[in-house]
Design a protein around this motif. Structure first.
Motif, PDB file in Angstrom:
ATOM      1  N   ASN A   1     -16.385 -11.975  15.925  1.00  0.00           N
ATOM      2  CA  ASN A   1     -17.385 -12.924  15.451  1.00  0.00           C
ATOM      3  C   ASN A   1     -18.375 -12.261  14.506  1.00  0.00           C
ATOM      4  OD1 ASN A   1     -16.319 -15.155  16.781  1.00  0.00           O
ATOM      5  ND2 ASN A   1     -17.332 -14.570  18.705  1.00  0.00           N
ATOM      6  N   VAL A   2     -19.276 -13.090  13.975  1.00  0.00           N
ATOM      7  CA  VAL A   2     -20.349 -12.590  13.117  1.00  0.00           C
ATOM      8  C   VAL A   2     -21.579 -12.358  13.990  1.00  0.00           C
ATOM      9  CG1 VAL A   2     -21.878 -13.148  11.186  1.00  0.00           C
ATOM     10  CG2 VAL A   2     -19.470 -13.834  11.094  1.00  0.00           C
TER      11      VAL A   2
ATOM     12  N   GLY B   1     -25.493 -15.964   8.283  1.00  0.00           N
ATOM     13  CA  GLY B   1     -24.418 -15.669   9.242  1.00  0.00           C
ATOM     14  C   GLY B   1     -23.671 -16.935   9.649  1.00  0.00           C
ATOM     15  N   ARG B   2     -24.417 -18.050   9.788  1.00  0.00           N
ATOM     16  CA  ARG B   2     -23.785 -19.329  10.158  1.00  0.00           C
ATOM     17  C   ARG B   2     -22.807 -19.764   9.056  1.00  0.00           C
ATOM     18  NH1 ARG B   2     -22.145 -21.244  14.519  1.00  0.00           N
ATOM     19  NH2 ARG B   2     -20.306 -21.626  13.255  1.00  0.00           N
TER      20      ARG B   2
ATOM     21  N   LYS C   1     -17.371 -17.599  15.552  1.00  0.00           N
ATOM     22  CA  LYS C   1     -18.678 -17.890  16.127  1.00  0.00           C
ATOM     23  C   LYS C   1     -19.762 -16.990  15.545  1.00  0.00           C
ATOM     24  CE  LYS C   1     -17.309 -19.855  20.509  1.00  0.00           C
ATOM     25  NZ  LYS C   1     -17.007 -19.586  21.918  1.00  0.00           N
ATOM     26  N   LEU C   2     -21.000 -17.458  15.668  1.00  0.00           N
ATOM     27  CA  LEU C   2     -22.162 -16.663  15.281  1.00  0.00           C
ATOM     28  C   LEU C   2     -22.872 -16.216  16.559  1.00  0.00           C
ATOM     29  CD1 LEU C   2     -24.253 -15.605  13.189  1.00  0.00           C
ATOM     30  CD2 LEU C   2     -25.395 -17.821  13.390  1.00  0.00           C
ATOM     31  N   GLU C   3     -23.083 -14.908  16.679  1.00  0.00           N
ATOM     32  CA  GLU C   3     -23.767 -14.376  17.860  1.00  0.00           C
ATOM     33  C   GLU C   3     -24.987 -13.571  17.418  1.00  0.00           C
ATOM     34  OE1 GLU C   3     -21.295 -12.822  20.959  1.00  0.00           O
ATOM     35  OE2 GLU C   3     -19.452 -13.661  20.112  1.00  0.00           O
ATOM     36  N   ALA C   4     -26.020 -13.589  18.263  1.00  0.00           N
ATOM     37  CA  ALA C   4     -27.238 -12.839  17.950  1.00  0.00           C
ATOM     38  C   ALA C   4     -27.514 -11.847  19.071  1.00  0.00           C
ATOM     39  CB  ALA C   4     -28.409 -13.804  17.811  1.00  0.00           C
TER      40      ALA C   4
END
Lengths: 339, 290
Positions: free
Chosen positions: A3-4, A26-27, A36-39
């Motif tokens: 993922n990103v 990132g989205r 998916k976008l993860e933080a």
């Protein structure tokens, strides 16, 4: 997997603007890559922080909440990010090009043997054909940045190593809420699983943080000076004009390097990116290092004694002549014509 | 107690003074047209080392640089300002290194130098502006790092105190030694060359330089070993070739573009009172200002 990821930074209890800008970017990247976008947020007293992040389209927020993670020091943060990245194998990892991001990014990229590109001005997804090896790489992260003092623009790729990492300065990407009701999941990081005593050897003894005095980023008019201003004293006319028309004073890198203005006024790739209504460039030649940080201004007035200065090409109005003569005239006629 | 300090320095093209002939017709950078200089922030780093040398008797400063043969100039410049010796790491095998491969090669050379208490480098070099090599060297050597340093306050009893300059303030940190420090341009500027040292080290040369000197050059390095600048090739340091040069560089340059401005249609004005007043009136009328 794959993922990103955006490593978020906290600023006085809030997620820093640069991190929200990266989440927005990132989205978009995650949508293009169909992933998916993860933080990741590390710090202390982070309760509820995910509610600031979800509206920007994050599917997962990893939170590491521990007193040992605030204030920021390199080794604890690196140990956790290395651990999380090692397990979750992101394809892209983004950080703000802040003193934190530029301290943490290289430490992590060295440990994971992944490539890192500093101070990107654009991030895109694209393919790459390695003709020599007869290999085609799909959906790589194009890390685009000016190099060589801004005289060239390079597109950097990391064909084989993951994650593909990049830092981006504040203001370069646009901050935009993706969906105010967007819901992701929270994953609490088990900090003790990664943090060892050896990571705690550097101690912060004293800290003095002050609110930024300069607010260039949010100013709708910017009067900016370059090396052509000639001296710190001559910069005063820019402050005078700014005062009269309600503007903030900016500076090019050359002017900052020469000591004409403070670093927090620097506009450009290694400074702040601005998008004001009006940008008045005084004695600025217009290297891409600078224009990368102001070319989206709605209107540009260039004042320069060199009729061939590159800045003139992106200006709406070009005034050829002596700055020290022109600025006082602008002040005079503004006072005369405004109520 | 004296410290053994290694200063990492880089010879860079002076990108701050790029002239019209800096770009070749094919859009690549004409390095030959740019003067090669001591990277400015590496000079700030050297100054911090020199201050420690003044403060703590017995301190020695060793310069380490990687680059082509002419980068020996950097070592000489450092000797003229007060460094004690220097190493030039030079080999085609290092060509094409990105920051990670550079850090790996430097870390291997530092391991070979072996004995040190402190590594100081500039925050970043002006040709790349990445600020990555310092932290990556620290990681490769498994040492703590302190970036954005403005002043080394003290280095005593195996600990060092450093003032850092951050976006919005300052911070004082304490790290055990050895560690890696990278220094900002906001730190004290480097002192100039010392006349005495200039005389002393004027003839300092690497082995390769000695071999290509004019016939009337008298090699005195046998009697004066300090005139010998150590030159290391890839064979002199222990490395694994897969981490070197292009193959050791995760990042690749896909394309390089010359900067071309899309010309806008601009209105050209003079500095006459009439032109300026009309412009200001226009800006007021269309609510751009006021």
């Amino acid at each position: 997997m794959n993922n990103v990821f955006v490593i978020c930074e906290m600023d006085e209890g809030k997620v820093a603007d640069v991190s929200l800008e990266l989440l927005t970017k990132g989205r978009t990247l995650a949508n293009t890559l169909n992933c998916k976008l993860e933080a990741i947020v590390l710090g202390h007293k982070l309760k509820g922080v995910e509610t600031q992040i979800f509206p920007f389209g994050a599917d997962v927020v990893h939170i590491g909440d521990d007193p040992r993670l605030d204030p920021y020091t390199t080794l604890p943060h690196a140990a956790i990010v290395n651990g999380v990245f090692g397990e979750l194998k992101p394809q892209i990892g983004l950080l703000g090009a802040t003193t934190m991001g530029r301290d943490l990014g290289p430490r992590v990229s060295s440990a994971l043997v992944s490539g890192l590109t500093a101070d990107c001005t654009a991030l895109e997804i694209g393919d790459h054909e390695d003709k020599k090896a007869g290999k085609v790489y799909k959906n790589l992260l194009y890390q685009i940045r000016p190099a060589f003092g801004g005289n060239i623009v390079a597109t950097i790729i990391n064909p084989d190593c993951r994650p593909q990492m990049a830092t981006v300065r504040e203001g370069v990407m646009k901050k935009e809420i993706y969906d105010p009701n967007y819901k992701g999941v929270v994953r609490l990081i088990d900090v003790n699983a990664y943090l060892k005593d050896e990571h705690l050897v550097v101690k912060v003894i004293e800290r003095h943080m002050e609110k930024s005095r300069v607010n260039i980023k949010n100013s709708s008019i910017i009067v900016s000076g370059g090396y052509g201003m000639g001296s710190k004293e001559n910069f005063q006319v820019l402050y005078d004009l700014a005062e009269v028309i309600g503007a903030e004073v900016g500076a090019s890198r050359a002017a900052v390097d020469a000591g004409y203005a403070d670093h927090d006024r620097q506009v450009g790739q290694t400074g702040i990116t601005v998008r004001p209504k009006l940008y008045i460039a005084c004695g600025i030649s217009g290297q891409i290092q600078h224009t990368a940080g102001m070319e989206e201004s709605s209107m540009v007035i260039a004042i320069n004694n060199d009729p061939g200065a590159p800045i003139n090409k992106i200006a709406d109005y070009v005034i050829t002549g002596d700055v020290m003569e022109i600025i006082p005239k602008m002040i005079k006629y503004y006072k005369k014509n405004s109520k | 107690m004296g410290l053994k300090i290694i200063v990492l320095a880089k010879q860079v093209p002076d990108t701050r003074n790029v002239g019209k002939d800096a770009m070749k017709a094919d859009g690549t950078v004409n390095r030959a047209a740019l003067p090669a200089i001591f990277n400015p922030e590496d000079l700030n780093a050297l100054e911090q080392a020199l201050r420690l040398k003044e403060k703590y008797k017995g301190t020695t400063i060793t310069l380490l640089t990687m680059g082509p043969g002419r980068a020996a100039d950097i070592i000489r410049e450092g000797l003229f300002r007060g460094a004690d010796d220097g190493y030039l790491l030079t080999d085609r095998a290092f060509a094409g290194s990105d920051t990670l491969a550079t850090s790996y090669a430097l870390a291997c050379a530092i391991r070979k130098i072996k004995s040190f208490d402190l590594i100081i480098a500039g925050r970043q070099a002006i040709d790349g502006d990445t600020a990555q090599v310092g932290p990556q060297v620290a990681e490769k050597l498994n040492l703590p790092q302190v970036t954005y340093a403005e002043e080394v306050l003290k280095a005593e009893k195996g600990k060092i105190q450093i003032k850092r300059r951050l976006e919005r303030g300052v911070e004082t940190v304490e790290s055990p030694l050895p560690c890696v420090i990278t220094v900002n341009s906001s730190a004290a500027p480097c002192r100039p060359r010392a006349a005495k040292l200039l005389m002393k080290y004027k003839h300092a040369r690497t082995m390769s330089e000695r071999q290509t000197q004019a016939e009337d050059y008298i090699d005195m390095s046998a009697d004066r070993p300090y005139l010998n600048i150590q030159e290391w090739s890839v064979n002199d340091v222990e490395t694994d070739s897969k981490w070197l040069g292009l193959s050791g560089s995760p990042t690749k340059v896909k394309t390089i573009e010359n900067v071309v401005f899309q010309a806008k249609e601009s209105k050209v004005l003079t500095s006459s009172d009439k032109d300026i007043e009309e412009l200001i009136k226009e800006l007021i009328v269309n609510h751009t200002i006021g």
